[in-house]
Every structure is written in C-alpha cells, then in structure tokens.
Design a protein around this motif. Structure first.
Motif, PDB file in Angstrom:
ATOM      1  N   GLY A   7       0.825  -1.192   0.000  1.00  0.00           N
ATOM      2  CA  GLY A   7       0.000   0.000   0.000  1.00  0.00           C
ATOM      3  C   GLY A   7       0.864   1.249   0.000  1.00  0.00           C
ATOM      4  O   GLY A   7       2.015   1.231  -0.445  1.00  0.00           O
ATOM      5  N   VAL A  87       1.219  -2.795  -6.610  1.00  0.00           N
ATOM      6  CA  VAL A  87       0.047  -3.521  -7.095  1.00  0.00           C
ATOM      7  C   VAL A  87       0.282  -4.053  -8.498  1.00  0.00           C
ATOM      8  O   VAL A  87      -0.051  -5.213  -8.807  1.00  0.00           O
ATOM      9  CB  VAL A  87      -1.205  -2.617  -7.061  1.00  0.00           C
ATOM     10  CG1 VAL A  87      -2.389  -3.302  -7.739  1.00  0.00           C
ATOM     11  CG2 VAL A  87      -1.563  -2.247  -5.627  1.00  0.00           C
ATOM     12  N   THR A 104      -4.112  -6.593  -0.500  1.00  0.00           N
ATOM     13  CA  THR A 104      -3.605  -5.227  -0.595  1.00  0.00           C
ATOM     14  C   THR A 104      -3.742  -4.485   0.723  1.00  0.00           C
ATOM     15  O   THR A 104      -4.799  -4.478   1.347  1.00  0.00           O
ATOM     16  CB  THR A 104      -4.342  -4.427  -1.692  1.00  0.00           C
ATOM     17  OG1 THR A 104      -5.750  -4.405  -1.407  1.00  0.00           O
ATOM     18  CG2 THR A 104      -4.125  -5.049  -3.057  1.00  0.00           C
ATOM     19  N   HIS A 122      -8.324   0.914  -5.406  1.00  0.00           N
ATOM     20  CA  HIS A 122      -7.791  -0.369  -5.840  1.00  0.00           C
ATOM     21  C   HIS A 122      -8.675  -1.059  -6.888  1.00  0.00           C
ATOM     22  O   HIS A 122      -8.169  -1.634  -7.854  1.00  0.00           O
ATOM     23  CB  HIS A 122      -7.665  -1.309  -4.630  1.00  0.00           C
ATOM     24  CG  HIS A 122      -6.366  -1.190  -3.905  1.00  0.00           C
ATOM     25  ND1 HIS A 122      -6.283  -0.750  -2.598  1.00  0.00           N
ATOM     26  CD2 HIS A 122      -5.094  -1.466  -4.283  1.00  0.00           C
ATOM     27  CE1 HIS A 122      -5.022  -0.768  -2.207  1.00  0.00           C
ATOM     28  NE2 HIS A 122      -4.281  -1.190  -3.214  1.00  0.00           N
ATOM     29  N   ARG A 277      -8.346 -10.924  -5.424  1.00  0.00           N
ATOM     30  CA  ARG A 277      -7.760  -9.889  -4.559  1.00  0.00           C
ATOM     31  C   ARG A 277      -8.645  -9.656  -3.352  1.00  0.00           C
ATOM     32  O   ARG A 277      -9.864  -9.547  -3.464  1.00  0.00           O
ATOM     33  CB  ARG A 277      -7.593  -8.581  -5.338  1.00  0.00           C
ATOM     34  CG  ARG A 277      -7.180  -7.383  -4.491  1.00  0.00           C
ATOM     35  CD  ARG A 277      -8.348  -6.465  -4.214  1.00  0.00           C
ATOM     36  NE  ARG A 277      -8.001  -5.316  -3.374  1.00  0.00           N
ATOM     37  CZ  ARG A 277      -8.813  -4.313  -3.123  1.00  0.00           C
ATOM     38  NH1 ARG A 277     -10.025  -4.292  -3.634  1.00  0.00           N
ATOM     39  NH2 ARG A 277      -8.440  -3.324  -2.345  1.00  0.00           N
ATOM     40  N   SER A 279      -8.575  -7.339   0.569  1.00  0.00           N
ATOM     41  CA  SER A 279      -7.935  -6.162   1.151  1.00  0.00           C
ATOM     42  C   SER A 279      -8.487  -5.894   2.537  1.00  0.00           C
ATOM     43  O   SER A 279      -9.606  -6.313   2.868  1.00  0.00           O
ATOM     44  CB  SER A 279      -8.174  -4.933   0.270  1.00  0.00           C
ATOM     45  OG  SER A 279      -7.595  -3.763   0.846  1.00  0.00           O
TER      46      SER A 279
END
Length: 315
Positions: A7, A87, A104, A122, A277, A279
């Motif tokens: 991040g 990323v 993430t 994101h 993904r 997060s």
C-alpha cells in the motif's frame, strides 16, 4: 502462494504487513510473498520490532522507492506512485500464476492521483490493469456480506447506474462468488434505491422499473434472489440470517451497515477479475503511521480470506 502489497509507504500498510506475516506459521509464511520496498519495510520494522527479516524469513519482491524511507504520515506523490507499482507487480505475478491471490494494504487516493495514476482506488486500478471494463466490490464479514452495484461515484451517478442489466450482473457475480465459497444456493437480497422502494411510485419509480425486473430475471435463471427490499430493513434481515448477501446500490448504502457491525473484521474483495484480490477495509491511518500501534487484525482476516480463494482457484 499469496502476495501482499504494502500500500502507501507513508501509511500503516508496512506495519500491519510485518505484524501479520510475523504472526504466521512457518508453513503459511513459506506461501507468502511481499511486494514492496525493502527500505520502507526496514523503517517499519524499526518501530514494530517483530524480528522479521523480509527477503530472508519471507519472500520479497523489492521495488525501490526514491528517497526511501519516506516520512510516515505524510501525503506524497512518490508514495502514491510506489503503491501503484507494488500492485502492478503483484497483478503480473498473479497473471503468471506465481501467486494465487493478492492481499492489498491501504493506499491513499490523493497521493495515487498526484502521481498520475488516475483511479478511484484499488478496484478501478485492478480492473484497468487486467483489461476489464468493470470490477465489483464485496465487503465480507461473518454475519453480513454486501456487494455494491456502484462504489466511488456521486449519488446522482449511482442512481443512473442502477440499471436492470447492471443490477442483474451484480446479482450474478455475487451468486457465483458465494457458490465458490461453498454455498450451493445463496440467498441474495437486492436493496431498494429509494425510501420504502419508492412506496408505489410516491418516492420514485426506479425500484419498480429497474430493480424489480433484474430480480425477476435472476430468479428465472435459478438464482435465489429477492427484492427490491427497503434499504432500512434489508441489512438487518441479512445480519439476522435471512440472506447470505445484499446487493447495495451505492457506496454508502453498503458501507455504513458493514462498518457498523464489522468495522475491524470486514474484508474487501474484488470480483469480476481474472485474478483474486482481498484487502483490509480501512485506510492509511496517517495519524498513527510510523508509531507501531496499528492493529493488524483486519490484515489477518484479509489474508485468511485470500487463502480460501487461492485454495479454491487450485481446484
């Protein structure tokens, strides 16, 4: 393998990453790779003192940042660019099959855009990097799961985007995700967009004209969809076990209830992409970055969810 991106280097991402990885078993750590800057991690380690040696105790794809370590807690375009590069590298690794899911840490949207990467966060970035027109956001907790038909747009735009086709596709995406997690017939509720779902047209006709047909078409496809259901009751009904997922029509409609009941535990998951993904569901917390006090519990939840997805991808 799962990959963790740091991040924004000026935020709490490096700290919660180190804490979460340090708490892993040796086997879990062996199936983890960090995508970030070694110097940033060294600066974070100096305050969290986990004893972890990135690149030795856990795999590291070192992506240097100019003038690293950057000051913690300050918005910086260099940090925004770094967050993007972390990323991007993880996406390419996922596309190559080197990792099964990306986790993430939070980025700062202002820093990201100041660096010339014009995304709303994101989810939009991942869609662009993987060549997709749209990605969906689901916020998942133990007792409440919410998928959003639209996210980072104005409320006026969100209403325009609540078309029959869009809502139907959101229902389908949520249905397939829950089936992947082991639910054979997920019960999906569609939240209304107007008060009381328009009250027979008194407060708007979008619910009857746009949302109801989407539910009818989903049911015709064999999906256990319900609604539209008034937004002031549907989340409570899902929380008490009547539904497995709620389709929210706009950002705050879905975020407010999930953050009320699962502020520290909800996981943000991107759907509709060729890669997986997850997060954390919090921001960069510049006010406490660099102090070593950031709680890594939400990062651990995101990692656990990622491992479930990575295992599912193998099968």
């Amino acid at each position: 393998m799962i990959g963790i991106t740091l991040g924004d280097p000026a935020g709490v991402g490096p700290e919660i990453t180190l804490k979460a990885v340090a708490a892993m078993s040796e086997g879990e750590r062996a199936q983890t790779r960090i995508f970030g800057c070694r110097k940033t991690l060294e600066a974070a380690e100096a305050v969290v003192r986990t004893g972890l040696r990135p690149g030795i105790d856990v795999a590291l794809t070192d992506l240097p940042v100019a003038s690293a370590p950057l000051p913690f807690g300050k918005e910086d375009a260099r940090a925004g660019d770094a967050a993007f590069r972390f990323v991007e590298a993880a996406v390419r690794a996922a596309e190559a099959g080197e990792i099964g899911c990306i986790v993430t840490a939070p980025l700062n949207k202002a820093a990201l855009n100041a660096a010339g990467h014009h995304y709303d966060g994101h989810t939009g970035m991942l869609a662009a990097l993987t060549g997709q027109k749209k990605a969906w956001m689901i916020l998942a907790s133990d007792r409440l799961k919410v998928i959003h038909n639209s996210t980072h747009v104005s409320l006026r735009d969100a209403i325009d985007r609540a078309t029959t086709e869009s809502v139907l596709q959101t229902i389908r995406v949520g249905h397939e995700h829950l089936r992947r997690l082991g639910l054979e017939a997920p019960r999906i509720a569609v939240a209304g967009i107007n008060p009381h779902c328009g009250e027979g047209g008194l407060f708007g006709t979008e619910d009857a004209d746009q949302l109801a047909p989407a539910v009818e078409r989903a049911r015709a496809e064999g999906i256990d969809a319900h609604g539209p259901i008034a937004g002031d009751t549907v989340f409570h009904r899902a929380y008490t076990g009547q539904f497995d997922l709620v389709v929210a029509q706009y950002h705050d409609q879905g975020h407010i209830p999930i953050k009320l009941v699962a502020f520290d535990t909800a996981v943000n998951v991107s759907l509709g992409l060729p890669i997986d993904r997850t997060s954390v569901d919090h921001g960069t917390a510049f006010d406490i970055a660099g102090k070593g006090i950031a709680d890594h519990g939400n990062m651990e939840k995101a990692i656990a969810y990622a491992r479930r997805l990575a295992t599912g991808r193998k099968t």
